[in-house]
Motif scaffolding. Sequence first.
Motif, PDB file in Angstrom:
ATOM      1  N   GLN A   1       0.825  -1.205   0.000  1.00 19.72           N
ATOM      2  CA  GLN A   1       0.000   0.000   0.000  1.00 19.72           C
ATOM      3  C   GLN A   1       0.860   1.256   0.000  1.00 19.72           C
ATOM      4  O   GLN A   1       1.779   1.398   0.804  1.00 19.72           O
ATOM      5  CB  GLN A   1      -0.909   0.012   1.237  1.00 19.72           C
TER       6      GLN A   1
ATOM      7  N   ASP B   1      -3.684   6.162   0.998  1.00 18.58           N
ATOM      8  CA  ASP B   1      -4.844   5.833   1.819  1.00 18.58           C
ATOM      9  C   ASP B   1      -5.966   6.839   1.583  1.00 18.58           C
ATOM     10  O   ASP B   1      -5.733   7.968   1.135  1.00 18.58           O
ATOM     11  CB  ASP B   1      -4.440   5.829   3.302  1.00 18.58           C
TER      12      ASP B   1
ATOM     13  N   ILE C   1      -7.629   3.571  -0.521  1.00 15.66           N
ATOM     14  CA  ILE C   1      -6.398   2.790  -0.502  1.00 15.66           C
ATOM     15  C   ILE C   1      -5.837   2.684  -1.918  1.00 15.66           C
ATOM     16  O   ILE C   1      -6.552   2.341  -2.855  1.00 15.66           O
ATOM     17  CB  ILE C   1      -6.675   1.384   0.060  1.00 15.66           C
TER      18      ILE C   1
ATOM     19  N   PRO D   1      -2.724   0.884  -4.143  1.00 14.41           N
ATOM     20  CA  PRO D   1      -1.711  -0.171  -4.074  1.00 14.41           C
ATOM     21  C   PRO D   1      -0.592  -0.004  -5.096  1.00 14.41           C
ATOM     22  O   PRO D   1      -0.731   0.719  -6.093  1.00 14.41           O
ATOM     23  CB  PRO D   1      -2.537  -1.412  -4.420  1.00 14.41           C
TER      24      PRO D   1
ATOM     25  N   VAL E   1       3.511  -1.562   3.887  1.00 19.46           N
ATOM     26  CA  VAL E   1       2.799  -0.290   3.950  1.00 19.46           C
ATOM     27  C   VAL E   1       3.814   0.849   3.897  1.00 19.46           C
ATOM     28  O   VAL E   1       4.724   0.918   4.733  1.00 19.46           O
ATOM     29  CB  VAL E   1       1.949  -0.178   5.231  1.00 19.46           C
TER      30      VAL E   1
END
Length: 290
Positions: free
Chosen positions: A180, A183, A186, A188, A231
């Motif tokens: 990820q 946000d 979200i 990717p 993340v």
Amino acid sequence: MKRFILLAIVLCLSVLVSCSGHRRGTQTESTVRIVSLAPSVTHTLQQMGLDASVVGRTSYCPAPLPGNSSRIIGNVLEVNIEEILLLRPDIVFCMAFTKEETMRKLSSLGVKVKDFSTPETFDEICAQTLEIGSWVGEEEHVRAWVEEERAKVAEICRAVAEKQASRTDAAAFPSKTFFQIGDNPIFPVVEHTYMNEYISMLGLDNVVKDYKGGGLGRETVLALQPEIMFVSRMSGEGEKVLEEWKQYPSVPAVAAGRLLLVDDTKACCPTPLFFRETLQTLAHYLDSLR
């Protein structure tokens, strides 16, 4: 989709950092005057030892190294053309969000402009770096540096492949990976981007296959059931996002504690050095799971 990935990379670069030059912090005697409108190009120039030649940069670029100074001439979207002209640059490097109008105006005023596309692979990162070296008259030095980084990346991949081949239970090792980088919603890492090569080079499988852009809902990610989750720090938001994911123990990565916060200043900035360092960090993390 590609426009969003570019924007996510720009946002990831909002944390300004100082980098040591590839020549152990020394600067070359280049007389080329450079204006860089691309944070990744500015990082590359610093790593080449050419920070002193950068006379103008954006507010998203890394800060000048100690002892050097350069003028902020705008951000990655809006720049002050008059300020650029006052700096008398020999070359202006652009990438991603530099407006076509800006580049045309500079060219019409006799300024040499080089526009780079966002690289989609590590090989493209290396090719662009070699091109930068050629533009600033540092071909030999830059070629040696790029080949050194290529060799290190190849060694990381070789070591990972050997460890995977030596496992008797290789099929059971977690490989379904979600990375990820944004946000709300979200966002990717997707296939056909250089950041996806962090996943593929390590023998992992990116669970995001058919991304159409616009961001993902949390339910979509939960349904993908990733076994490993990377993340991005997202300029400080990543810690909160990581804690939010920990509230979903039904996700294999969460249940097994396979979540890693990744330095976006390096991971999202396409230079040979930062790519190799990020790949090395992720490879070390995978070693800790074995």
